[in-house]
Structures are given as C-alpha cells and as structure tokens.
Design a protein around this motif. Structure first.
Motif, short mmCIF file in Angstrom:
data_model
loop_
_atom_site.label_atom_id
_atom_site.label_comp_id
_atom_site.label_asym_id
_atom_site.label_seq_id
_atom_site.Cartn_x
_atom_site.Cartn_y
_atom_site.Cartn_z
N PRO A 1 2.56 18.71 -0.65
CA PRO A 1 1.36 18.80 -1.23
C PRO A 1 0.94 17.41 -1.71
O PRO A 1 1.71 16.64 -2.58
CB PRO A 1 1.25 19.88 -2.07
CG PRO A 1 2.82 20.01 -2.41
CD PRO A 1 3.61 19.64 -1.35
N LEU A 2 -0.33 16.94 -1.47
CA LEU A 2 -0.96 15.55 -1.93
C LEU A 2 -1.27 16.00 -3.53
O LEU A 2 -1.77 17.06 -3.99
CB LEU A 2 -2.22 15.38 -1.37
CG LEU A 2 -1.80 14.97 0.14
CD1 LEU A 2 -2.94 14.27 0.76
CD2 LEU A 2 -0.50 14.06 0.05
N ALA A 3 -1.22 14.75 -4.49
CA ALA A 3 -1.71 14.95 -5.67
C ALA A 3 -2.67 13.93 -5.88
O ALA A 3 -3.53 14.33 -6.85
CB ALA A 3 -0.43 14.54 -6.65
N HIS B 1 -7.91 13.41 -7.82
CA HIS B 1 -6.74 14.11 -8.20
C HIS B 1 -6.86 15.61 -7.79
O HIS B 1 -7.62 16.33 -8.13
CB HIS B 1 -6.47 14.24 -9.74
CG HIS B 1 -6.34 12.91 -10.26
ND1 HIS B 1 -5.23 12.17 -10.31
CD2 HIS B 1 -7.41 12.07 -10.68
CE1 HIS B 1 -5.44 10.92 -11.12
NE2 HIS B 1 -6.66 10.79 -11.33
N HIS B 2 -5.81 15.86 -6.78
CA HIS B 2 -5.99 17.22 -6.09
C HIS B 2 -5.49 18.23 -7.28
O HIS B 2 -4.73 18.02 -7.98
CB HIS B 2 -5.21 17.29 -4.98
CG HIS B 2 -5.76 16.49 -3.73
ND1 HIS B 2 -5.97 17.54 -2.66
CD2 HIS B 2 -6.18 15.45 -3.59
CE1 HIS B 2 -6.70 16.71 -1.72
NE2 HIS B 2 -6.88 15.51 -2.09
N MET B 3 -6.29 19.43 -7.00
CA MET B 3 -5.91 20.48 -8.26
C MET B 3 -4.78 21.41 -7.70
O MET B 3 -4.95 22.14 -6.83
CB MET B 3 -7.13 20.99 -8.34
CG MET B 3 -8.46 20.41 -8.77
SD MET B 3 -9.84 20.93 -8.54
CE MET B 3 -10.88 19.73 -8.59
N LEU B 4 -3.84 21.09 -8.29
CA LEU B 4 -2.61 21.73 -7.76
C LEU B 4 -2.25 22.71 -9.11
O LEU B 4 -3.16 23.07 -9.89
CB LEU B 4 -1.45 20.93 -7.40
CG LEU B 4 -1.73 20.08 -6.39
CD1 LEU B 4 -0.63 18.84 -6.24
CD2 LEU B 4 -1.86 20.62 -5.13
N ASP B 5 -0.93 23.22 -9.05
CA ASP B 5 -0.30 23.97 -10.05
C ASP B 5 -0.78 23.32 -11.50
O ASP B 5 -1.30 23.74 -12.30
CB ASP B 5 0.72 24.30 -10.01
CG ASP B 5 1.00 25.06 -8.62
OD1 ASP B 5 2.43 25.28 -8.07
OD2 ASP B 5 0.25 25.37 -7.79
N ALA C 1 4.94 13.59 -6.72
CA ALA C 1 6.02 12.35 -7.36
C ALA C 1 5.56 11.13 -7.37
O ALA C 1 6.40 10.27 -7.86
CB ALA C 1 7.55 12.72 -6.67
N GLY C 2 4.53 11.15 -6.94
CA GLY C 2 4.00 9.55 -7.00
C GLY C 2 4.45 8.85 -5.57
O GLY C 2 3.94 7.61 -5.48
N LEU D 1 0.80 -1.20 0.13
CA LEU D 1 0.06 -0.06 0.04
C LEU D 1 0.83 1.12 -0.03
O LEU D 1 0.52 2.39 -0.83
CB LEU D 1 -0.84 0.08 1.06
CG LEU D 1 -2.32 0.60 1.26
CD1 LEU D 1 -2.98 0.06 0.26
CD2 LEU D 1 -2.79 0.64 2.57
N LEU D 2 1.78 1.32 0.95
CA LEU D 2 2.89 2.38 0.77
C LEU D 2 3.87 2.37 -0.29
O LEU D 2 4.75 3.35 -0.26
CB LEU D 2 3.53 2.36 2.20
CG LEU D 2 2.59 2.82 3.43
CD1 LEU D 2 3.03 2.11 4.64
CD2 LEU D 2 2.58 4.36 3.43
#
Lengths: 241, 241
Positions: A168-170, B231-235, A208-209, A111-112
């Motif tokens: 920051p989360l993506a 999907h978080h909305m980033l730059d 970055a995933g 998972l990680l």
DNA sequence: GAGTGGTCTAGACCACGAG
DNA sequence: TCGTGGTCTAGACCACTCA
C-alpha cells in the motif's frame, strides 16, 4: 503596437471562434494567406505558429494547415485518487505498453532512491486516442515489484499485476514542469518540437518510505491538464470520490 | 538530418554545459555568431530561441544574449499544505499586491459558482526575486470574505486577514495547464511571449461546498515547478509536514 | 551615435503527400 | 508531377541600451 504576426493570428483566431473557419477545414495555403494579408511567408508562418501553440491549428507537411477539431483534453488525475486509478485518465482510450529491464542511472536512480546501476523494470506506455498518440509514460519499478515475464502482457494486465505486487502506498509526490519535448518525444507524440509539454514526475512510496514507483509522464501542452484535488483533513473526514 | 538551428543550439548548449560559457557571460552578438556559424541571422536567432525556451539563455533587447544564472526554480506547493502556507512559495521573495473590486463574469463566475455580475475582490499579486518579476497571481474572493479597505495593505497583511476571515477549507482543486502567456502576462513577467507558462487554476471550497477563493496563477515555464504531495490515508495517518 | 536585438521582406531550395 | 509546408538566406528598417 501589435506586430503583424499577432494581428494576423488574432484575425485567424477570430475566424475560427466565429465559425467562419470550422474544425477540420483546411486553411488557404501559406502562400495564399501571405498574399491576402500582404506579408511575407515567414511572417505568416509565425502567425500560424502562434495558433499552433494554442492548439487551434494543426500543420501537416505536404497537405496544409487545418483547423483542429476540438480535442478532448487529456486529464491527468493526481494526488487524491484511489490506488487502482490509472496514472492517466485514459478511459475510452487505448494504451500500448512495452516492458523492458534497464538499470537505474542519474536522476532516475535518485528518484527511486536506489544506487546507480540497480536493475529496474521500465514500462513504456503510449496512450492513443484513435490513430493519434496523446500521452507518453515511462514507469519504473524495482524488479521485485514488477510482474515477471510481462513483456507480452497488455497494458491493463500489467497495471493490475503491478497493483497486486505493490505494498500500500503512503505518499505520492508529483512534480509538474513545463518544457519542450525531446525530439524523440515530439516524434512519438507527433507534436511539433516547439509545442511545450507538461512533464510530470511521479514518485510513490510505501509506508516504510521505500520508493516503489517512479513515473515520467509527458503530455502535449495543447491538450493536457493535470488536476489535483485535496480533501483537507478536518474533524470530519470527507469520503474520497 | 539535424537542422542547422539544432546543430548550433546543441553546440552552444554544450559550451554552456562544459563551462566554456559561464552564467552571466554575454554571448557574442547575433551578427557575430551568425558569421561564426556561417548562417543567416534568422537561423542563428532560431537557435537562440531554442536555448531561451530551455532557460539557458536570456535575451535582453539592446544589450545582448546572456547565459542565464541558474535561477532557483519557483516551486508552487499544491494540495497538501497547511492553510497558512502562501499560495506560492515565495520565502525569500517580495510580493506586491493590489486589491480592487471587480464583477464576476464568464469563466470566473463559474469557477466561484457565483452568478455573473457578483461583486468580487481581486487581489493581484506579483512575486519578485530581486528586480525581476517571477510569478503572477490573481486571487478572487467574494467580497464578504475580503479584508475591508485593504487596497493599501502589504501582501502579508492581506493574506493574514484573508485567512482570518475565511472558514476552514474542505477541498482544494487545482488544475494545471500549459499555455503561452498573454501579451500582458509576458510583459508583466518580463518573459518572451514564446515562452510557455504554467497556468494554475486554484479553487478552494469550505465544508459547505461554497467556493471561498479562486486563484489564477501564472508561472514562467522555464523556472517553475508545481509540486503535489499526497499522504494516502491508511490505518495510521502520517503527520503533515 | 554606436551597437544591440526585434521584426520583417522576397525570395530560394528541399521534403513530403497525393494524384 | 505538382502543390504543400519546412528551412534558410541576405539583407532592410526599427527600438532599445549605453556611453
């Protein structure tokens, strides 16, 4: 042909819905009810099990069966939330957290996306509403993203520190399934081991995933909802609430 | 002190995990097993009920108890999906749909934000995998957004027409809860009425805030997951898969 | 009809809670 | 100690499946 169990469950449910039995009331004893309905005790208990699974009745060993007070349902807010929203909406509730170091293994390592044996910080959270526990969360983060020496910090401080350390989360992925609680979960949450729980696996990755958090949440099925709101990305981008 | 029921369930679970019992195998009859374990039949049946709830064992009336073939889990894809993704991922599966006109009432009217009594088109979908039903969806749309005379159209055509008629969606809200199936749902899905289901209420609104679809989905808890990816909305805005 | 699971009975005994 | 629910027994009878 409805079974006697269902007939009895329907009748009791109706008694509760129409106010002949009120929240907090103790039901007659099982032996008493069995006599009233002219069924054996196992049959009556099966009927009560139905109502228990529906969250209408609470069984207390040695005391009796009680009509449950309408509990506020726990709402888990998934997906589209601001980064500082807590994992579970625990607004007026108290959460106790315990932080320990563990090693990734099996499913958790996958998972990680970390090799088995990698050091992790586990944050064990137990949400309370009054005396009663009502949500269980196990949050795992890589050690470098965990607050140092946070074993003794209160929950809010731990979460605040986590957010500060975290990139920051993506992407957040949440998988929801239904299962019966383990016996540990059942006793921790003080629910019957026959009451299904909502199990939420949350995986958060940075741009970055890299997976920066994995969380295993367990919510009692009789009073938990998970809500996801998606704002579709069109020409105009709606503001997120 | 573990109960006999749990002891037996643990033993059978171990037999399955270690391959001494293989998927598709028929277990000895309940009377046989009860004799082996030296318990009464109700106790043995309770043990089987545990395994059934875990999805390891399937009971077939008149035939026996069988080790379940590892079923592909049903994945409900919520939230971030393209508008033409079907409500449930039914890729290699067949869906039968039945369309009827109904009137909004109670919870349904509130969900659609329409007055009670408003005419609706109900699309009743039943997903199949082989012979076996495995998902149930009731989709409600205002009549003006429903394909005309679509009672006899196949599922795919109905969905296609729906998408054509529908304005672009702005917001999708999905609420997930756990409950026991109604007796109708249990018989339609051919599951035990003791097996909890994942109940998903889906509400889709257009840019004007009008609710253009409400859907009630029921998935068997032993083989269903709901997955939400945000999907978080980033730059940079990541491409949606 | 033989064998299976589904439901139910009428108890027994144990564990828990409160006075 | 007493009343409560928790677990279990050793059957009975019915419904379903299949030969």
């Amino acid at each position: 042909m409805p079974s006697r169990r269902d007939t009895i469950a329907d009748d009791l449910r109706d008694r509760i819905a129409t106010g002949r039995l009120n929240p907090g009331d103790r039901l007659p004893s099982e032996a008493h009810l069995a006599a009233q309905y002219m069924v054996s005790t196992p049959t009556l208990r099966n009927a009560l099990a139905v109502l228990q699974a529906e969250g209408l009745v609470e069984k207390v060993h040695g005391k009796g069966n009680f009509v449950r007070r309408p509990v506020r349902r726990i709402t888990y807010l998934g997906g589209a939330r601001t980064p500082d929203t807590p994992v579970v909406d625990l607004a007026p509730l108290s959460v106790t957290a315990r932080t320990t170091k563990v090693r990734a293994r099996g499913h958790l390592a996958a998972l990680l996306k970390m090799p088995t044996g990698s050091p992790l910080t586990e944050i064990l959270c137990l949400g309370h509403e009054g005396e009663r526990p009502h949500s269980l969360a196990r949050i795992y983060v890589p050690c470098d993203l965990a607050p140092a020496a946070c074993e003794s910090l209160p929950y809010e401080a731990v979460v605040t520190r986590l957010m500060e350390l975290r990139p920051p989360l993506a992407e957040v992925r949440e998988e929801i399934s239904v299962r019966l609680p383990t016996s540990e979960e059942a006793s921790t949450l003080r629910i019957s081991s026959a009451l299904a729980v909502l199990a939420i696996t949350r995986q958060a990755a940075d741009t970055a995933g890299r997976v920066v958090e994995a969380a295993l949440l367990v919510l009692p099925g009789d009073r938990a909802d998970a809500v996801f709101t998606t704002h579709h990305m069109l020409d105009e981008r709606p503001a997120e609430a």
